[in-house]
Write a protein that holds these residues in place. Structure first.
Motif, PDB file in Angstrom:
ATOM      1  N   UNK A  25       0.817  -1.220   0.000  1.00 56.15           N
ATOM      2  CA  UNK A  25       0.000   0.000   0.000  1.00 56.15           C
ATOM      3  C   UNK A  25       0.849   1.267   0.000  1.00 56.15           C
ATOM      4  N   UNK A  26       1.918   1.257  -0.765  1.00 62.53           N
ATOM      5  CA  UNK A  26       2.649   2.513  -0.968  1.00 62.53           C
ATOM      6  C   UNK A  26       3.079   2.592  -2.430  1.00 62.53           C
ATOM      7  N   UNK A  27       3.660   3.745  -2.791  1.00 61.45           N
ATOM      8  CA  UNK A  27       4.137   3.923  -4.163  1.00 61.45           C
ATOM      9  C   UNK A  27       2.986   4.156  -5.110  1.00 61.45           C
ATOM     10  N   UNK A  28       2.177   5.123  -4.791  1.00 65.98           N
ATOM     11  CA  UNK A  28       0.925   5.377  -5.496  1.00 65.98           C
ATOM     12  C   UNK A  28       0.995   5.240  -7.021  1.00 65.98           C
ATOM     13  N   UNK A  44      -0.924  -5.314  -4.882  1.00 68.77           N
ATOM     14  CA  UNK A  44      -0.941  -4.429  -3.726  1.00 68.77           C
ATOM     15  C   UNK A  44      -1.416  -5.268  -2.543  1.00 68.77           C
ATOM     16  N   UNK A  45      -0.529  -5.565  -1.651  1.00 65.85           N
ATOM     17  CA  UNK A  45      -0.849  -6.479  -0.547  1.00 65.85           C
ATOM     18  C   UNK A  45      -1.421  -5.750   0.659  1.00 65.85           C
ATOM     19  N   UNK A  46      -1.672  -4.451   0.516  1.00 67.39           N
ATOM     20  CA  UNK A  46      -2.284  -3.710   1.611  1.00 67.39           C
ATOM     21  C   UNK A  46      -1.299  -3.423   2.732  1.00 67.39           C
ATOM     22  N   UNK A  47      -1.861  -2.918   3.829  1.00 68.42           N
ATOM     23  CA  UNK A  47      -1.024  -2.567   4.986  1.00 68.42           C
ATOM     24  C   UNK A  47      -0.930  -3.831   5.844  1.00 68.42           C
ATOM     25  N   UNK A  48      -0.257  -4.833   5.317  1.00 66.59           N
ATOM     26  CA  UNK A  48      -0.221  -6.142   5.967  1.00 66.59           C
ATOM     27  C   UNK A  48       1.101  -6.800   5.602  1.00 66.59           C
ATOM     28  N   UNK A  49       2.166  -6.239   6.163  1.00 71.49           N
ATOM     29  CA  UNK A  49       3.511  -6.596   5.726  1.00 71.49           C
ATOM     30  C   UNK A  49       3.886  -8.025   6.089  1.00 71.49           C
ATOM     31  N   UNK A  74       8.737  -1.071   8.304  1.00 72.04           N
ATOM     32  CA  UNK A  74       7.555  -1.947   8.291  1.00 72.04           C
ATOM     33  C   UNK A  74       7.880  -3.280   7.618  1.00 72.04           C
ATOM     34  N   UNK A  78       9.139  -5.309  11.470  1.00 74.62           N
ATOM     35  CA  UNK A  78       7.857  -5.960  11.692  1.00 74.62           C
ATOM     36  C   UNK A  78       7.843  -7.407  11.212  1.00 74.62           C
ATOM     37  N   UNK A 112       9.555   5.916  11.450  1.00 70.89           N
ATOM     38  CA  UNK A 112       9.907   5.777  10.041  1.00 70.89           C
ATOM     39  C   UNK A 112      11.418   5.734   9.808  1.00 70.89           C
TER      40      UNK A 112
END
Ligand SMILES: Cc1ncc(C[n+]2csc(CCOP(=O)(O)OP(=O)(O)O)c2C)c(N)n1
Ligand SMILES: [Mg+2]
Lengths: 308, 275
Positions: A25-28, A44-49, A74, A78, A112
């Protein structure tokens, strides 16, 4: 570096149909071209690293070449156990690309920052730890990691880092790139402080100190023969990285060095301290405060050489 | 503004706060403006009506706790804390400026009123569960409220906390989901199978309810419901609009990253009724 990564992964995926890109969920808009050219190989795997990391290992176990990409803390802190058990223990050829590494995102706050992750990842058996210095080295390390027969971690910066090389160097994991040859001190740099190292060498030259500058994009496995040469041919060797002085390149070289009783050079380490940064500021500001500048480093090198 | 402020007065405060956020993003160049504007009403309802925290005594062991788990909306937390008097409003001018203590993502190291360092999504709720459990162990009767975002509900750690809290009957805990239907790079219901969010929290054993996350009265009612008679934790699914309050920003996810220009700040002021 981010754009160099996006361009190179797009080029590599077009040549190799097994490359699959996973992003958290980054790199629009960053991967628009990749998605257009390889529409069934971007997820896009979402905010689920944590899920993304183990999933990548699963993909790799079926012969695919997953490249996982998101913001470094992340993706690494994580997912430490996912990287250890699923990626490394199963020896899966996953390429882990952390963006915004070190203090690239200094202004976003401590959550970050990533100044400890190389030290953590370096302990994992079989994982190559790579820290490219400029956009060309990003392309070079990514291509080499995808040729490699085991898992690899690549820490990249953000966008807008200047080119240091003129083109993509021919390179394999483990190799070092010499940019400047000197006789008194050798600066070994892992990552984006390479320009600062070159500028430090220029400052030192003004006071008659002859400096070698080597880009050392491989923190693991260490290039031991190069280290032996460098320690034999200089009075002082300094490691430079936007990472804690514990555990990263400096830590690795120190560990290696203590088993080399016959080498004559002394070692010093430039990096971030064993502390969190709480105050705001851009990367440049953080480097300034931490003395990771040509002025700061040249002064320390000069006084260390004087004390030898 | 007094504790007894009416819902109408609080709605006006929300508008002023939104304008403050637009100015802070413009002045600092810090992104996530849409994310911050999305949760302003939730924060205002929480701090003015649901929580008992004395700004003069922000470390009182018996205080209620609020955690902004979606730390990228830190500017909204700072603006509300300053308005509440936890620290001088002038501090807001230093938000995300060089050498400021007010980093883009909030942390408790010297910022009164911030309970937890957030910015990596998926940490605030589990930490809040621990703090809610500690109330029982320490025989204190404070409440804990955690605001998470919908994209944040992708994280496994959110659902681990969601499984644990009802098992321990942590009825002093309320989670508020800022459900604005966007995450960083896509619609949250498309990137992941989030729907039905209220159904999921309900199935996990929470007293789950849905509200309009910009209706001050409805928010106040939902956020003051805990503790539940059946000893369940409460999950408030707040339907929100990202960048709420400024028509040319609303529900446009470019404002996840975009910085408003000075002209846009002026246009926003007009829309928010700031003269
Ligand atoms: C663990 C983690 N992964 C990724 C990010 C980067 N990131 C910042 S905000 C965001 C998603 C934003 O969507 P949402 O959570 O719904 O919040 P909103 O901005 O819509 O309020 C992401 C992926 C992060 N901060 N933490
Ligand atoms: Mg959202």
């Amino acid at each position: 570096m981010r754009n160099a990564f996006a361009k190179e992964i797009t080029a590599l995926a077009q040549k190799d149909p097994s490359v699959v890109l996973l992003s958290g969920d980054i790199g629009n808009r960053l991967f628009d071209d990749f998605k257009a050219k390889c529409p069934d190989r971007f997820y896009n795997c979402g905010v689920a690293e944590a899920n993304m990391m183990s999933m990548a290992a699963g993909l790799a176990s079926c012969g695919l070449r997953p490249v996982v990409y998101t913001i470094t803390p992340f993706l690494t802190y994580r997912c430490m156990e996912q990287i250890r058990d699923d990626v490394c223990y199963h020896n899966q050829k996953v390429v882990i690309v952390g963006t915004g590494s070190g203090l690239s995102y200094a202004s976003l706050g401590t959550t970050h920052h990533s100044c400890e992750e190389m030290g953590m990842l370096r302990l994992l058996p079989g994982l190559s730890v790579l820290a490219p210095a400029d956009p060309f080295e990003v392309r070079m390390t990514l291509a080499a990691a995808l040729r490699h027969s085991g898992p690899a971690y690549i820490r990249i910066g953000k966008k807008g880092e200047p080119n240091i090389h003129a083109s993509t160097p021919a390179w394999e994991i483990g190799q070092t790139i010499e940019l400047r040859k000197g006789t008194d001190v050798a600066l070994l740099c892992a990552g984006t402080l390479l320009q600062e190292c070159l500028d430090t060498a220029t400052v030192l030259a003004e006071v008659g100190i002859s400096t070698s500058v080597l880009s050392m994009p491989t923190v693991k496995p260490l290039n031991e023969s190069m280290l032996s040469d460098v320690f034999a041919s200089h009075r002082l060797v300094a490691t430079v990285e936007e990472h804690s002085v514990l555990g990263g390149l400096g830590g690795s070289v120190a560990e290696w060095f203590c088993d080399q009783p016959s080498l004559r050079a002394r070692l010093m380490r430039f990096g971030t301290p064993d502390a969190f940064l709480h105050r705001n500021g851009e990367q440049e500001h953080a480097r300034e405060i931490l003395g990771l500048t040509p002025a700061g480093m040249s002064e320390k090198v000069r006084s260390r050489l004087a004390s030898l | 503004m007094s504790v007894a402020a009416s819902a109408t007065e609080l709605a006006a405060l929300s508008r002023r706060t939104r304008y403050q956020l637009v100015k802070m993003s413009n002045a600092s160049g810090a992104p996530h403006l849409g994310s911050a504007m999305s949760c302003v009403d939730i924060l205002v309802a929480a701090y003015w009506r649901a929580l008992k925290i004395d700004p003069a005594n922000p470390k009182d062991p018996s205080r209620d706790r609020f955690i902004l788990s979606k730390g990228h909306a830190g500017s909204a937390l700072y603006a509300v804390l300053a308005e509440k008097g936890f620290f001088p409003k002038e501090w807001l001018d230093t938000f995300a400026q060089t050498d400021s203590i007010l980093t883009e993502h909030p942390h408790p190291h010297g910022i009164p009123g911030v309970e937890w360092a957030t910015g990596s999504l998926g940490h605030g709720l589990p930490a809040g569960v621990g703090i809610a459990l500690a109330a029982r162990i320490n025989r204190l009767d404070y409440k804990v409220m955690v605001c998470v975002s919908d994209g944040e509900c992708n994280e496994g750690s959110i659902w681990e906390a969601a499984l644990f809290a009802p098992a321990q009957k942590l009825s002093n805990l309320t989670v508020v989901v800022d459900y604005n239907k966007w995450q960083a790079t896509g619609r949250s219901n498309e990137v992941m199978s989030l729907a039905s969010l209220v159904g999921k929290w309900d199935a996990f054993g929470w007293r789950a309810l849905e509200v309009d996350g910009h209706d001050m009265e409805a928010l106040i009612e939902a956020l003051t419901m805990a503790p539940d008679a059946d000893r369940r934790p409460t999950a408030v699914i707040a339907h929100t609009v990202k960048a709420k309050g400024v028509s040319f920003m609303e529900d446009d996810n470019n404002w996840h990253y975009r910085i408003p220009t000075t002209e846009e700040v002026a246009a926003a002021a007009k829309e928010l009724g700031i003269l």
